[in-house]
Write a protein that holds these residues in place. Structure first.
Motif, PDB file in Angstrom:
ATOM      1  N   VAL A  49       0.836  -1.209   0.000  1.00  0.00           N
ATOM      2  CA  VAL A  49       0.000   0.000   0.000  1.00  0.00           C
ATOM      3  C   VAL A  49       0.865   1.250   0.000  1.00  0.00           C
ATOM      4  O   VAL A  49       0.606   2.204  -0.750  1.00  0.00           O
ATOM      5  CB  VAL A  49      -0.972  -0.010   1.208  1.00  0.00           C
ATOM      6  N   VAL A  50       1.919   1.269   0.825  1.00  0.00           N
ATOM      7  CA  VAL A  50       2.806   2.436   0.862  1.00  0.00           C
ATOM      8  C   VAL A  50       3.468   2.628  -0.499  1.00  0.00           C
ATOM      9  O   VAL A  50       3.551   3.746  -1.019  1.00  0.00           O
ATOM     10  CB  VAL A  50       3.852   2.288   1.992  1.00  0.00           C
ATOM     11  N   SER A  51       3.933   1.533  -1.111  1.00  0.00           N
ATOM     12  CA  SER A  51       4.571   1.634  -2.430  1.00  0.00           C
ATOM     13  C   SER A  51       3.583   2.083  -3.499  1.00  0.00           C
ATOM     14  O   SER A  51       3.945   2.858  -4.396  1.00  0.00           O
ATOM     15  CB  SER A  51       5.177   0.287  -2.821  1.00  0.00           C
ATOM     16  N   ALA A  52       2.348   1.603  -3.408  1.00  0.00           N
ATOM     17  CA  ALA A  52       1.342   2.013  -4.391  1.00  0.00           C
ATOM     18  C   ALA A  52       1.018   3.494  -4.272  1.00  0.00           C
ATOM     19  O   ALA A  52       0.872   4.194  -5.287  1.00  0.00           O
ATOM     20  CB  ALA A  52       0.077   1.180  -4.221  1.00  0.00           C
ATOM     21  N   VAL A  53       0.915   3.981  -3.037  1.00  0.00           N
ATOM     22  CA  VAL A  53       0.631   5.407  -2.849  1.00  0.00           C
ATOM     23  C   VAL A  53       1.792   6.253  -3.367  1.00  0.00           C
ATOM     24  O   VAL A  53       1.591   7.235  -4.096  1.00  0.00           O
ATOM     25  CB  VAL A  53       0.341   5.700  -1.358  1.00  0.00           C
ATOM     26  N   LEU A  54       3.008   5.865  -2.992  1.00  0.00           N
ATOM     27  CA  LEU A  54       4.174   6.614  -3.468  1.00  0.00           C
ATOM     28  C   LEU A  54       4.312   6.528  -4.988  1.00  0.00           C
ATOM     29  O   LEU A  54       4.632   7.522  -5.649  1.00  0.00           O
ATOM     30  CB  LEU A  54       5.447   6.109  -2.795  1.00  0.00           C
ATOM     31  N   GLY A  55       4.090   5.334  -5.538  1.00  0.00           N
ATOM     32  CA  GLY A  55       4.150   5.171  -6.991  1.00  0.00           C
ATOM     33  C   GLY A  55       3.083   5.988  -7.691  1.00  0.00           C
ATOM     34  O   GLY A  55       3.319   6.555  -8.767  1.00  0.00           O
ATOM     35  N   GLY A  56       1.898   6.053  -7.101  1.00  0.00           N
ATOM     36  CA  GLY A  56       0.829   6.855  -7.685  1.00  0.00           C
ATOM     37  C   GLY A  56       1.146   8.335  -7.656  1.00  0.00           C
ATOM     38  O   GLY A  56       0.826   9.065  -8.597  1.00  0.00           O
ATOM     39  N   VAL A  61       0.975   5.866 -11.508  1.00  0.00           N
ATOM     40  CA  VAL A  61       0.392   4.529 -11.512  1.00  0.00           C
ATOM     41  C   VAL A  61       0.974   3.768 -10.313  1.00  0.00           C
ATOM     42  O   VAL A  61       2.144   3.922  -9.969  1.00  0.00           O
ATOM     43  CB  VAL A  61       0.665   3.790 -12.833  1.00  0.00           C
ATOM     44  N   GLY A  62       0.127   2.962  -9.675  1.00  0.00           N
ATOM     45  CA  GLY A  62       0.593   2.290  -8.473  1.00  0.00           C
ATOM     46  C   GLY A  62       0.592   0.787  -8.531  1.00  0.00           C
ATOM     47  O   GLY A  62       0.897   0.132  -7.533  1.00  0.00           O
ATOM     48  N   SER A  63       0.250   0.190  -9.687  1.00  0.00           N
ATOM     49  CA  SER A  63       0.121  -1.268  -9.719  1.00  0.00           C
ATOM     50  C   SER A  63       1.469  -1.982  -9.605  1.00  0.00           C
ATOM     51  O   SER A  63       1.634  -2.896  -8.783  1.00  0.00           O
ATOM     52  CB  SER A  63      -0.613  -1.715 -10.980  1.00  0.00           C
ATOM     53  N   LEU A  64       2.415  -1.619 -10.427  1.00  0.00           N
ATOM     54  CA  LEU A  64       3.729  -2.264 -10.354  1.00  0.00           C
ATOM     55  C   LEU A  64       4.450  -1.932  -9.048  1.00  0.00           C
ATOM     56  O   LEU A  64       5.011  -2.838  -8.422  1.00  0.00           O
ATOM     57  CB  LEU A  64       4.579  -1.897 -11.569  1.00  0.00           C
ATOM     58  N   PRO A  65       4.420  -0.685  -8.579  1.00  0.00           N
ATOM     59  CA  PRO A  65       5.023  -0.423  -7.266  1.00  0.00           C
ATOM     60  C   PRO A  65       4.358  -1.220  -6.142  1.00  0.00           C
ATOM     61  O   PRO A  65       5.024  -1.623  -5.193  1.00  0.00           O
ATOM     62  CB  PRO A  65       4.830   1.076  -7.065  1.00  0.00           C
ATOM     63  N   PHE A  66       3.046  -1.464  -6.253  1.00  0.00           N
ATOM     64  CA  PHE A  66       2.376  -2.283  -5.238  1.00  0.00           C
ATOM     65  C   PHE A  66       2.940  -3.694  -5.230  1.00  0.00           C
ATOM     66  O   PHE A  66       3.230  -4.247  -4.165  1.00  0.00           O
ATOM     67  CB  PHE A  66       0.860  -2.339  -5.480  1.00  0.00           C
ATOM     68  N   VAL A  67       3.089  -4.297  -6.395  1.00  0.00           N
ATOM     69  CA  VAL A  67       3.608  -5.669  -6.479  1.00  0.00           C
ATOM     70  C   VAL A  67       5.020  -5.742  -5.905  1.00  0.00           C
ATOM     71  O   VAL A  67       5.346  -6.635  -5.121  1.00  0.00           O
ATOM     72  CB  VAL A  67       3.568  -6.187  -7.935  1.00  0.00           C
ATOM     73  N   VAL A  68       5.862  -4.796  -6.297  1.00  0.00           N
ATOM     74  CA  VAL A  68       7.243  -4.790  -5.801  1.00  0.00           C
ATOM     75  C   VAL A  68       7.275  -4.545  -4.299  1.00  0.00           C
ATOM     76  O   VAL A  68       7.964  -5.248  -3.552  1.00  0.00           O
ATOM     77  CB  VAL A  68       8.083  -3.736  -6.568  1.00  0.00           C
TER      78      VAL A  68
END
Length: 178
Positions: A49-56, A61-68
């Motif tokens: 979730v933190v990676s998705a928010v930061l990636g967004g 876009v937050g999908s790939l950062p969420f997976v990583v």
């Protein structure tokens, strides 16, 4: 075994494991895996979730950062759980070697633990990573006994404090002569 005892045994938690696959106790390995999955999943969810928010915010876009982030979070959370379990297990081994040997033998009966292997002067460095892992799972199954030991020690300390506070203060002999 009487019919009532069979019904009572089947109604206990995890009794289906005993019945169908012969798992007689939810011991150290099961506890360790369950706690590891909970810790890893929680850390993975937070990391994702933190990676998705930061990636967004940064990339749009937050999908790939969420997976990583979720993958890294799961791995780091599970590693920290393993590492802290080994540290606590080593401390418990130093403090209560007979209790830990009992749980090592109960969880890993084919390994043939001996006091000379873990209780000698070689210390923590003499254990292999597999032995440390076995010790961590034994620590998980010894948790109730270790909690009981801690509770009894705490009760003794509290009892001593209460007894010392109830006794009259000791004054020097010259205080009574004046």
């Amino acid at each position: 075994m009487a019919r009532d005892e069979e019904i009572a045994d089947f109604s206990r938690p995890f009794s289906y494991l005993r019945t169908f696959i012969g798992w007689h106790s939810f011991g150290g390995p099961g506890i360790f895996m369950t706690r590891g999955m909970v810790v890893g999943t929680t850390a993975g969810a937070v990391g994702g979730v933190v990676s998705a928010v930061l990636g967004g915010l940064i990339l749009g876009v937050g999908s790939l950062p969420f997976v990583v982030g979720a993958s890294i979070g799961f791995i780091v959370g599970l590693w920290k759980h393993y590492h802290s379990s080994v540290i606590y297990a080593m401390n418990a081994l130093e403090d209560y070697p007979s209790l830990m040997l009992l749980h090592l033998d109960a969880n890993f009966p084919l390994y043939r633990w001996k006091k000379r292997r873990i209780g000698g002067g070689e210390g923590r460095s003499a254990l292999t990573w597999t032995e440390k892992s076995m010790l961590a799972t034994a620590w998980q199954s010894a948790g109730a006994a270790l909690d009981e030991i801690h509770t009894q020690k705490e009760n003794a300390v509290v009892r001593d404090i209460v007894e010392s506070s109830l006794s009259p203060p000791s004054l020097p002999a010259e205080a009574y002569t004046k």
